[in-house]
Scaffold this motif. Structure first.
Motif, PDB file in Angstrom:
ATOM      1  N   ALA A 161       0.812  -1.214   0.000  1.00  0.00           N
ATOM      2  CA  ALA A 161       0.000   0.000   0.000  1.00  0.00           C
ATOM      3  C   ALA A 161       0.845   1.264   0.000  1.00  0.00           C
ATOM      4  O   ALA A 161       0.307   2.371  -0.090  1.00  0.00           O
ATOM      5  CB  ALA A 161      -0.931   0.001   1.206  1.00  0.00           C
ATOM      6  N   GLY A 162       2.144   1.101   0.116  1.00  0.00           N
ATOM      7  CA  GLY A 162       3.045   2.256   0.085  1.00  0.00           C
ATOM      8  C   GLY A 162       3.295   2.914   1.417  1.00  0.00           C
ATOM      9  O   GLY A 162       3.868   4.017   1.464  1.00  0.00           O
ATOM     10  N   LEU A 163       2.906   2.262   2.514  1.00  0.00           N
ATOM     11  CA  LEU A 163       3.191   2.850   3.822  1.00  0.00           C
ATOM     12  C   LEU A 163       4.691   2.784   4.104  1.00  0.00           C
ATOM     13  O   LEU A 163       5.332   1.771   3.822  1.00  0.00           O
ATOM     14  CB  LEU A 163       2.440   2.115   4.933  1.00  0.00           C
ATOM     15  N   PRO A 164       5.251   3.846   4.688  1.00  0.00           N
ATOM     16  CA  PRO A 164       6.678   3.828   5.044  1.00  0.00           C
ATOM     17  C   PRO A 164       6.895   3.066   6.350  1.00  0.00           C
ATOM     18  O   PRO A 164       7.070   3.646   7.420  1.00  0.00           O
ATOM     19  CB  PRO A 164       7.018   5.315   5.193  1.00  0.00           C
ATOM     20  N   VAL A 165       6.871   1.742   6.250  1.00  0.00           N
ATOM     21  CA  VAL A 165       7.017   0.895   7.434  1.00  0.00           C
ATOM     22  C   VAL A 165       8.490   0.860   7.842  1.00  0.00           C
ATOM     23  O   VAL A 165       9.346   0.442   7.065  1.00  0.00           O
ATOM     24  CB  VAL A 165       6.510  -0.533   7.173  1.00  0.00           C
ATOM     25  N   VAL A 166       8.767   1.311   9.058  1.00  0.00           N
ATOM     26  CA  VAL A 166      10.156   1.399   9.524  1.00  0.00           C
ATOM     27  C   VAL A 166      10.472   0.429  10.651  1.00  0.00           C
ATOM     28  O   VAL A 166      11.644   0.243  10.996  1.00  0.00           O
ATOM     29  CB  VAL A 166      10.494   2.835   9.987  1.00  0.00           C
ATOM     30  N   GLY A 167       9.441  -0.184  11.264  1.00  0.00           N
ATOM     31  CA  GLY A 167       9.740  -1.058  12.378  1.00  0.00           C
ATOM     32  C   GLY A 167       8.515  -1.685  13.001  1.00  0.00           C
ATOM     33  O   GLY A 167       7.399  -1.587  12.485  1.00  0.00           O
ATOM     34  N   LEU A 168       8.747  -2.334  14.143  1.00  0.00           N
ATOM     35  CA  LEU A 168       7.706  -2.991  14.916  1.00  0.00           C
ATOM     36  C   LEU A 168       7.611  -2.366  16.301  1.00  0.00           C
ATOM     37  O   LEU A 168       8.581  -1.825  16.823  1.00  0.00           O
ATOM     38  CB  LEU A 168       8.010  -4.488  15.079  1.00  0.00           C
ATOM     39  N   MET A 169       6.432  -2.462  16.885  1.00  0.00           N
ATOM     40  CA  MET A 169       6.198  -1.979  18.246  1.00  0.00           C
ATOM     41  C   MET A 169       5.511  -3.069  19.047  1.00  0.00           C
ATOM     42  O   MET A 169       4.731  -3.854  18.495  1.00  0.00           O
ATOM     43  CB  MET A 169       5.313  -0.726  18.232  1.00  0.00           C
TER      44      MET A 169
END
Length: 226
Positions: A161-169
């Motif tokens: 979807a183009g989200l800038p996923v940078v990590g997990l929480m």
């Protein structure tokens, strides 16, 4: 946990310096650089007069739980300052547009419908916050976060979807040793090529730093108990 966690008699700059020193010490023990860890002061439910001393002491990253509260509080506090505002609480899909416009990072992406809503808001030009997928690391029914087994599918959807996923929480279960949960989150992040790890709070941020946290969320140790 040291006495600092509840000592509100000390000035904000002293509390902040102590927390930063503890982060630096934990980072050094793990062979890491303190500058690689972002301290997020959790200012949810705190009035502006409690936040200003931390701003004056040089703190620049803050976390809020609710879009509405942040909208009411931060425009004035943010004026003329270079800050990063993080949404760390659960986000309703119908608030995605407002969240994208206000926050620099969203830590609570946990379901397909929210991915879709955030993608639409970002595509509309409202902003492009860093995105963390929240994992229900302790498999607790009362907590937000996607199931561990669902993480690969949700991450693929978010990336597609183009989200800038940078990590997990994640937030480990209360009253248990958090280290295994932090280690599991780090393992999951590594498996999926993610560098960001939003984990660790007032009672356990040093453990989180030693296990790879890049963002720690500290409230009580900076503001005192509610």
């Amino acid at each position: 946990m040291s006495d600092i966690d509840h000592d509100t008699s000390r000035p904000a700059f002293a509390l902040l310096a102590e927390i930063r020193a503890r982060i630096a010490h934990a980072a050094a023990l793990a062979g890491r650089k303190a500058d690689d860890i972002e301290l997020i002061a959790i200012s949810k439910t705190r009035p502006a007069e409690d936040i200003v001393p931390l701003l004056d002491a040089g703190q620049s990253s803050f976390g809020e739980n609710r879009v509405q509260e942040a909208e009411a509080k931060w425009p004035g506090l943010r004026a003329g300052r270079s800050l990063r505002l993080h949404l760390v609480g659960q986000l309703q899909s119908n608030k995605a547009k407002d969240a994208v416009a206000l926050f620099d990072a969203i830590h609570s992406i946990d379901r397909p419908s929210l991915v879709e809503a955030l993608a639409r808001a970002i595509d509309a030009g409202g902003g492009r916050p860093d995105c963390f997928v929240q994992v229900n690391i302790g498999e607790e029914a009362q907590k937000g976060g996607c199931a561990i087994d669902d993480l690969p599918t949700l991450l693929k959807q978010a990336r597609d979807a183009g989200l800038p996923v940078v990590g997990l929480m994640a937030v480990p279960p209360l009253d248990v040793e958090p280290a295994p949960y932090f280690a599991l989150l780090a393992k999951l992040a590594g498996r999926h090529g993610l560098a960001g790890l939003s984990m660790g709070m007032s009672s356990d941020f040093e453990t989180a730093v030693m296990l790879g946290a890049t963002h720690v969320r500290v409230g009580t140790a900076l503001f005192g108990a509610r």
